[in-house]
Design a protein around this motif. Structure first.
Motif, short mmCIF file in Angstrom:
data_model
loop_
_atom_site.label_atom_id
_atom_site.label_comp_id
_atom_site.label_asym_id
_atom_site.label_seq_id
_atom_site.Cartn_x
_atom_site.Cartn_y
_atom_site.Cartn_z
N MET A 1 0.84 -1.20 0.00
CA MET A 1 0.00 0.00 0.00
C MET A 1 0.88 1.26 0.00
SD MET A 1 -3.17 0.69 2.57
CE MET A 1 -2.34 1.85 3.63
N SER A 2 0.50 2.25 -0.80
CA SER A 2 1.35 3.45 -0.86
C SER A 2 1.19 4.27 0.42
CB SER A 2 1.00 4.29 -2.08
OG SER A 2 -0.33 4.74 -1.95
N LYS A 3 2.27 4.96 0.73
CA LYS A 3 2.25 5.78 1.95
C LYS A 3 1.38 7.02 1.74
CE LYS A 3 6.99 4.58 3.25
NZ LYS A 3 8.37 5.09 3.33
N PRO A 4 0.71 7.49 2.80
CA PRO A 4 -0.04 8.75 2.66
C PRO A 4 0.91 9.89 2.33
CG PRO A 4 -0.60 7.63 4.73
CD PRO A 4 0.57 6.89 4.13
N ARG A 5 0.42 10.83 1.54
CA ARG A 5 1.24 12.02 1.20
C ARG A 5 1.06 13.08 2.28
NH1 ARG A 5 2.21 15.12 -3.60
NH2 ARG A 5 4.38 14.78 -3.04
N LEU A 6 2.19 13.57 2.78
CA LEU A 6 2.17 14.51 3.90
C LEU A 6 2.99 15.75 3.55
CD1 LEU A 6 1.84 15.30 6.96
CD2 LEU A 6 3.91 13.92 7.39
N TRP A 7 2.41 16.93 3.81
CA TRP A 7 3.15 18.19 3.68
C TRP A 7 3.49 18.71 5.07
CZ3 TRP A 7 1.16 23.76 3.12
CH2 TRP A 7 2.24 24.63 2.81
N ARG B 1 10.41 8.53 6.99
CA ARG B 1 10.37 7.06 7.02
C ARG B 1 8.95 6.54 6.77
NH1 ARG B 1 10.95 4.87 12.87
NH2 ARG B 1 8.75 5.35 12.76
N ASP B 2 7.95 7.24 7.34
CA ASP B 2 6.60 6.67 7.38
C ASP B 2 5.63 7.27 6.37
OD1 ASP B 2 7.56 5.12 9.41
OD2 ASP B 2 6.77 6.41 11.00
N TYR B 3 6.03 8.39 5.75
CA TYR B 3 5.10 9.08 4.85
C TYR B 3 5.81 9.43 3.55
CZ TYR B 3 2.03 9.20 8.81
OH TYR B 3 1.23 8.80 9.85
N ASP B 4 5.02 9.66 2.53
CA ASP B 4 5.53 10.24 1.30
C ASP B 4 5.51 11.75 1.55
OD1 ASP B 4 6.06 11.09 -1.22
OD2 ASP B 4 4.26 10.22 -2.15
N VAL B 5 6.63 12.23 2.07
CA VAL B 5 6.60 13.56 2.68
C VAL B 5 7.29 14.62 1.82
CG1 VAL B 5 8.73 13.24 4.05
CG2 VAL B 5 6.97 14.76 4.89
N VAL B 6 6.74 15.81 1.85
CA VAL B 6 7.41 16.99 1.29
C VAL B 6 7.58 17.97 2.45
CG1 VAL B 6 7.21 18.96 -0.28
CG2 VAL B 6 6.51 16.67 -1.04
N ILE B 7 8.83 18.39 2.64
CA ILE B 7 9.15 19.27 3.76
C ILE B 7 9.50 20.64 3.22
CG2 ILE B 7 10.82 19.68 5.64
CD1 ILE B 7 11.13 16.47 5.54
N ASN B 8 8.96 21.67 3.84
CA ASN B 8 9.30 23.04 3.43
C ASN B 8 10.63 23.42 4.08
OD1 ASN B 8 9.47 25.71 2.76
ND2 ASN B 8 7.90 26.36 4.24
#
Ligand code: DGY
Length: 319
Positions: free
Chosen positions: A1-7, A22-29
Protein backbone atom coordinates in the motif's frame (compact mmCIF):
# COMPACT_ATOMS: atom_id res chain seq x y z
CA UNK A 1 0.00 0.00 0.00
CA UNK A 2 1.35 3.45 -0.86
CA UNK A 3 2.25 5.78 1.95
CA UNK A 4 -0.04 8.75 2.66
CA UNK A 5 1.24 12.02 1.20
CA UNK A 6 2.17 14.51 3.90
CA UNK A 7 3.15 18.19 3.68
CA UNK A 8 5.28 19.43 6.59
CA UNK A 9 5.00 23.20 6.45
CA UNK A 10 8.07 24.16 8.52
CA UNK A 11 11.51 22.81 9.39
CA UNK A 12 10.70 20.65 12.40
CA UNK A 13 13.27 18.86 14.57
CA UNK A 14 15.63 16.44 12.78
CA UNK A 15 14.16 13.44 14.62
CA UNK A 16 10.65 14.47 13.59
CA UNK A 17 11.60 14.94 9.95
CA UNK A 18 13.45 11.59 9.85
CA UNK A 19 10.45 9.77 11.25
CA UNK A 20 8.07 11.62 8.89
CA UNK A 21 10.27 10.70 5.90
CA UNK A 22 10.37 7.06 7.02
CA UNK A 23 6.60 6.67 7.38
CA UNK A 24 5.10 9.08 4.85
CA UNK A 25 5.53 10.24 1.30
CA UNK A 26 6.60 13.56 2.68
CA UNK A 27 7.41 16.99 1.29
CA UNK A 28 9.15 19.27 3.76
CA UNK A 29 9.30 23.04 3.43
CA UNK A 30 13.05 23.28 4.02
CA UNK A 31 12.89 27.03 3.30
CA UNK A 32 11.01 27.27 6.61
CA UNK A 33 8.87 30.18 5.49
CA UNK A 34 5.29 30.29 6.83
CA UNK A 35 2.85 28.58 4.51
CA UNK A 36 0.65 31.08 2.68
CA UNK A 37 -3.07 30.68 2.07
CA UNK A 38 -2.34 29.91 -1.59
CA UNK A 39 0.21 27.22 -0.64
CA UNK A 40 -2.18 25.60 1.83
CA UNK A 41 -4.98 25.55 -0.73
CA UNK A 42 -2.68 24.10 -3.41
CA UNK A 43 -1.30 21.52 -0.96
CA UNK A 44 -4.79 20.30 -0.12
CA UNK A 45 -5.13 18.93 -3.66
CA UNK A 46 -1.77 17.14 -3.55
CA UNK A 47 -1.56 15.81 0.01
CA UNK A 48 -3.67 13.62 2.28
CA UNK A 49 -2.35 15.33 5.40
CA UNK A 50 -0.76 18.60 6.44
CA UNK A 51 1.44 18.98 9.52
CA UNK A 52 1.42 22.74 10.17
CA UNK A 53 2.56 25.06 12.95
CA UNK A 54 0.62 27.99 14.38
CA UNK A 55 2.15 30.07 11.55
CA UNK A 56 -0.17 28.53 8.95
CA UNK A 57 -3.69 29.94 9.01
CA UNK A 58 -6.64 27.72 8.27
CA UNK A 59 -9.27 30.44 8.45
CA UNK A 60 -12.79 30.08 7.04
CA UNK A 61 -11.79 31.60 3.69
CA UNK A 62 -8.92 29.13 3.27
CA UNK A 63 -10.95 26.15 4.49
CA UNK A 64 -13.71 26.95 1.99
CA UNK A 65 -11.16 26.46 -0.82
CA UNK A 66 -9.56 23.22 0.41
CA UNK A 67 -9.63 20.21 -1.85
CA UNK A 68 -11.48 17.15 -0.49
CA UNK A 69 -8.26 15.14 -0.81
CA UNK A 70 -7.00 16.68 2.44
CA UNK A 71 -8.15 14.49 5.31
CA UNK A 72 -6.25 15.65 8.38
CA UNK A 73 -4.48 18.73 9.78
CA UNK A 74 -2.13 17.43 12.48
CA UNK A 75 -0.95 20.58 14.22
CA UNK A 76 2.52 20.94 15.73
CA UNK A 77 1.14 23.20 18.50
CA UNK A 78 -1.19 23.04 21.43
CA UNK A 79 -2.86 26.34 20.53
CA UNK A 80 -5.20 26.11 17.56
CA UNK A 81 -6.43 29.66 17.22
CA UNK A 82 -4.91 29.62 13.72
CA UNK A 83 -7.53 27.03 12.74
CA UNK A 84 -11.22 27.63 12.21
CA UNK A 85 -12.25 24.38 13.90
CA UNK A 86 -15.97 24.49 13.03
CA UNK A 87 -15.13 25.17 9.36
CA UNK A 88 -12.56 22.34 9.25
CA UNK A 89 -14.95 19.93 10.94
CA UNK A 90 -17.75 20.92 8.55
CA UNK A 91 -15.35 20.17 5.68
CA UNK A 92 -14.82 16.69 7.12
CA UNK A 93 -11.18 17.37 8.00
CA UNK A 94 -9.79 15.87 11.21
CA UNK A 95 -7.78 18.30 13.36
CA UNK A 96 -5.34 17.39 16.14
CA UNK A 97 -2.92 19.30 18.38
CA UNK A 98 0.01 18.52 20.70
CA UNK A 99 -1.00 19.03 24.34
CA UNK A 100 0.99 17.95 27.44
CA UNK A 101 4.41 17.75 25.85
CA UNK A 102 5.15 21.48 25.91
CA UNK A 103 3.71 22.33 29.33
CA UNK A 104 7.00 22.33 31.25
CA UNK A 105 8.96 24.23 28.61
CA UNK A 106 6.26 26.91 28.44
CA UNK A 107 6.00 27.11 32.23
CA UNK A 108 9.78 27.60 32.37
CA UNK A 109 9.49 30.61 30.07
CA UNK A 110 6.61 31.98 32.17
CA UNK A 111 8.86 31.70 35.24
CA UNK A 112 11.74 33.38 33.41
CA UNK A 113 9.46 36.23 32.32
CA UNK A 114 7.97 36.63 35.79
CA UNK A 115 11.37 36.77 37.47
CA UNK A 116 12.90 38.95 34.76
CA UNK A 117 10.00 41.42 34.79
CA UNK A 118 9.95 41.59 38.60
CA UNK A 119 13.71 42.10 38.95
CA UNK A 120 14.56 44.54 36.14
CA UNK A 121 16.25 42.04 33.83
CA UNK A 122 16.02 44.28 30.75
CA UNK A 123 17.49 47.43 32.34
CA UNK A 124 20.02 45.43 34.36
CA UNK A 125 21.32 43.61 31.32
CA UNK A 126 21.50 46.86 29.36
CA UNK A 127 23.51 48.83 31.87
CA UNK A 128 26.08 46.06 32.33
CA UNK A 129 26.27 45.29 28.62
CA UNK A 130 26.73 48.92 27.58
CA UNK A 131 29.26 49.82 30.23
CA UNK A 132 26.75 52.19 31.87
CA UNK A 133 27.04 50.46 35.27
CA UNK A 134 29.00 53.06 37.21
CA UNK A 135 27.49 53.01 40.71
CA UNK A 136 25.67 50.89 43.25
CA UNK A 137 23.44 51.80 46.17
CA UNK A 138 20.84 50.01 48.31
CA UNK A 139 18.16 51.87 46.37
CA UNK A 140 19.50 50.67 43.02
CA UNK A 141 17.20 48.53 40.84
CA UNK A 142 14.94 47.48 43.66
CA UNK A 143 12.37 45.04 42.35
CA UNK A 144 9.36 43.07 43.49
CA UNK A 145 9.95 39.86 45.41
CA UNK A 146 8.43 36.72 43.89
CA UNK A 147 8.99 34.35 46.80
CA UNK A 148 5.89 34.10 48.96
CA UNK A 149 3.87 36.52 46.79
CA UNK A 150 0.29 36.00 45.61
CA UNK A 151 0.06 34.59 42.10
CA UNK A 152 -3.08 34.59 39.97
CA UNK A 153 -3.32 32.11 37.12
CA UNK A 154 -6.00 32.45 34.45
CA UNK A 155 -6.54 29.05 32.86
CA UNK A 156 -5.56 26.06 34.96
CA UNK A 157 -5.04 23.64 32.10
CA UNK A 158 -1.84 21.68 31.64
CA UNK A 159 0.46 24.70 31.24
CA UNK A 160 -1.24 26.62 34.05
CA UNK A 161 -0.79 23.64 36.37
CA UNK A 162 2.86 23.16 35.35
CA UNK A 163 3.45 26.84 36.11
CA UNK A 164 1.65 26.54 39.48
CA UNK A 165 3.92 23.60 40.38
CA UNK A 166 7.02 25.68 39.64
CA UNK A 167 5.56 28.65 41.54
CA UNK A 168 5.04 26.44 44.59
CA UNK A 169 8.82 26.00 44.56
CA UNK A 170 8.93 29.76 45.21
CA UNK A 171 6.40 29.39 48.06
CA UNK A 172 3.91 31.46 46.08
CA UNK A 173 0.31 31.68 47.27
CA UNK A 174 -1.41 30.33 44.15
CA UNK A 175 -4.91 31.51 43.16
CA UNK A 176 -6.59 30.57 39.92
CA UNK A 177 -9.55 31.17 37.67
CA UNK A 178 -10.72 28.31 35.50
CA UNK A 179 -14.03 27.44 33.91
CA UNK A 180 -14.45 24.80 36.61
CA UNK A 181 -12.80 24.21 39.96
CA UNK A 182 -10.11 21.52 39.96
CA UNK A 183 -9.68 18.73 42.48
CA UNK A 184 -7.10 19.37 45.24
CA UNK A 185 -4.87 16.72 43.58
CA UNK A 186 -4.71 18.80 40.40
CA UNK A 187 -4.41 22.17 42.14
CA UNK A 188 -2.81 21.46 45.51
CA UNK A 189 -3.05 24.36 47.95
CA UNK A 190 -4.46 26.69 45.29
CA UNK A 191 -7.47 28.95 45.86
CA UNK A 192 -10.21 28.85 43.24
CA UNK A 193 -11.96 32.01 42.02
CA UNK A 194 -15.23 31.63 40.18
CA UNK A 195 -14.67 34.83 38.19
CA UNK A 196 -11.69 36.50 36.52
CA UNK A 197 -12.52 39.76 38.31
CA UNK A 198 -12.34 38.11 41.73
CA UNK A 199 -8.95 36.61 40.88
CA UNK A 200 -7.53 39.92 39.66
CA UNK A 201 -8.09 41.54 43.06
CA UNK A 202 -5.44 39.27 44.63
CA UNK A 203 -3.08 38.88 41.68
CA UNK A 204 0.14 40.67 42.67
CA UNK A 205 1.57 38.49 39.91
CA UNK A 206 -0.74 37.40 37.09
CA UNK A 207 0.01 34.74 34.48
CA UNK A 208 -2.22 33.98 31.48
CA UNK A 209 -2.62 30.36 30.39
CA UNK A 210 -5.96 30.18 28.59
CA UNK A 211 -6.54 29.64 24.86
CA UNK A 212 -7.30 32.49 22.48
CA UNK A 213 -10.94 32.30 21.49
CA UNK A 214 -13.52 34.94 20.56
CA UNK A 215 -14.51 34.97 24.26
CA UNK A 216 -10.97 35.58 25.55
CA UNK A 217 -9.95 38.25 23.02
CA UNK A 218 -8.76 41.29 25.03
CA UNK A 219 -9.54 39.44 28.25
CA UNK A 220 -7.09 41.85 29.90
CA UNK A 221 -8.57 45.23 28.99
CA UNK A 222 -8.52 48.63 30.72
CA UNK A 223 -11.29 47.69 33.17
CA UNK A 224 -9.54 44.46 34.14
CA UNK A 225 -6.10 46.06 34.55
CA UNK A 226 -7.76 48.51 36.98
CA UNK A 227 -8.82 45.57 39.18
CA UNK A 228 -5.22 44.43 39.78
CA UNK A 229 -3.39 45.39 42.97
CA UNK A 230 -1.19 48.47 42.49
CA UNK A 231 2.20 47.46 41.08
CA UNK A 232 1.15 44.04 39.75
CA UNK A 233 3.33 42.09 37.33
CA UNK A 234 1.68 40.42 34.34
CA UNK A 235 3.03 37.50 32.33
CA UNK A 236 1.69 36.22 29.00
CA UNK A 237 2.98 33.01 27.45
CA UNK A 238 -0.39 32.04 25.96
CA UNK A 239 -1.48 34.24 23.06
CA UNK A 240 -1.21 37.96 22.27
CA UNK A 241 -4.93 38.09 21.54
CA UNK A 242 -5.63 37.88 25.29
CA UNK A 243 -4.21 41.34 26.03
CA UNK A 244 -5.37 44.78 24.90
CA UNK A 245 -1.86 46.12 24.30
CA UNK A 246 -2.87 49.82 24.46
CA UNK A 247 -4.54 49.15 27.82
CA UNK A 248 -1.40 47.36 29.03
CA UNK A 249 0.75 50.36 28.08
CA UNK A 250 -1.65 52.69 29.92
CA UNK A 251 -1.55 50.42 33.00
CA UNK A 252 2.27 50.43 32.90
CA UNK A 253 2.34 54.20 32.56
CA UNK A 254 -0.06 54.68 35.50
CA UNK A 255 1.92 52.24 37.68
CA UNK A 256 -1.07 49.93 38.17
CA UNK A 257 1.12 47.38 36.41
CA UNK A 258 4.77 47.62 37.48
CA UNK A 259 6.17 45.30 34.83
CA UNK A 260 5.20 42.79 32.18
CA UNK A 261 6.81 39.65 30.79
CA UNK A 262 5.57 38.82 27.31
CA UNK A 263 6.29 35.91 24.98
CA UNK A 264 3.21 36.62 22.84
CA UNK A 265 1.96 39.66 20.96
CA UNK A 266 -1.01 40.71 18.87
CA UNK A 267 1.26 40.89 15.82
CA UNK A 268 3.65 37.99 15.30
CA UNK A 269 6.31 37.89 14.17
CA UNK A 270 7.32 41.43 15.00
CA UNK A 271 5.66 42.31 18.28
CA UNK A 272 4.54 45.79 19.28
CA UNK A 273 7.04 48.61 18.52
CA UNK A 274 5.33 50.77 21.16
CA UNK A 275 6.70 48.39 23.82
CA UNK A 276 10.32 48.88 22.77
CA UNK A 277 11.04 51.97 24.86
CA UNK A 278 9.74 50.40 28.08
CA UNK A 279 12.42 48.57 30.02
CA UNK A 280 9.82 47.28 32.45
CA UNK A 281 8.55 45.04 29.63
CA UNK A 282 10.67 41.89 29.36
CA UNK A 283 9.98 40.36 25.95
CA UNK A 284 10.75 37.13 24.14
CA UNK A 285 9.81 36.11 20.57
CA UNK A 286 7.21 33.35 21.17
CA UNK A 287 9.70 30.71 22.32
CA UNK A 288 7.70 29.11 25.15
CA UNK A 289 7.98 25.62 23.72
CA UNK A 290 11.39 26.06 22.09
CA UNK A 291 13.58 23.43 23.73
CA UNK A 292 15.15 20.54 21.82
CA UNK A 293 13.38 17.96 23.96
CA UNK A 294 10.01 19.64 23.54
CA UNK A 295 10.36 20.17 19.81
CA UNK A 296 11.03 16.43 19.38
CA UNK A 297 8.08 15.62 21.63
CA UNK A 298 5.75 17.96 19.73
CA UNK A 299 6.80 16.52 16.39
CA UNK A 300 6.39 12.95 17.61
CA UNK A 301 3.00 13.71 19.12
CA UNK A 302 1.80 15.17 15.81
CA UNK A 303 3.12 12.08 13.99
CA UNK A 304 1.46 9.78 16.55
CA UNK A 305 -1.82 11.48 15.71
CA UNK A 306 -1.23 11.01 11.99
CA UNK A 307 -0.24 7.35 12.46
CA UNK A 308 -3.42 6.66 14.42
CA UNK A 309 -5.55 8.42 11.82
CA UNK A 310 -4.08 6.50 8.88
CA UNK A 311 -4.35 3.23 10.84
CA UNK A 312 -8.10 3.86 11.03
CA UNK A 313 -8.01 4.73 14.74
CA UNK A 314 -9.14 7.86 16.54
CA UNK A 315 -6.10 10.09 17.11
CA UNK A 316 -5.36 10.76 20.77
CA UNK A 317 -5.52 14.54 20.39
CA UNK A 318 -8.50 14.93 18.11
CA UNK A 319 -10.23 18.31 18.58
C1 DGY B 1 1.74 26.28 20.85
O1 DGY B 1 2.01 25.08 20.80
O2 DGY B 1 0.60 26.70 20.83
C2 DGY B 1 2.89 27.22 20.92
O3 DGY B 1 2.46 28.53 21.07
C3 DGY B 1 3.79 27.09 19.73
O4 DGY B 1 3.05 27.08 18.58
Amino acid sequence: MSKPRLWVTRRLSDATLERAARDYDVVINHDDTPGTAAQIIAASAAFDAILPCHSEHFNAEVVAQLDPRLKIVANHSVGVDHCDLPALRAAGITVTNTPDVLSDATAEIAMLLMLGAARHAVAGDRIVRTGAWDSWSPAFMVGKQVTGARLGIIGMGRVGRAFAAKARGFDMDVHYYNRSELSPELAPGATYHATVDSLLGVADFLSLHCPATPETTNLMNAERFALLPQGAVIVNTARGALVDEDALLAALQSGRVAAAGLDCFKVEPGGNPAFAGHENIFMLPHIGSATRQTRDAMGFRALDNLDAFFAGETPRDIL
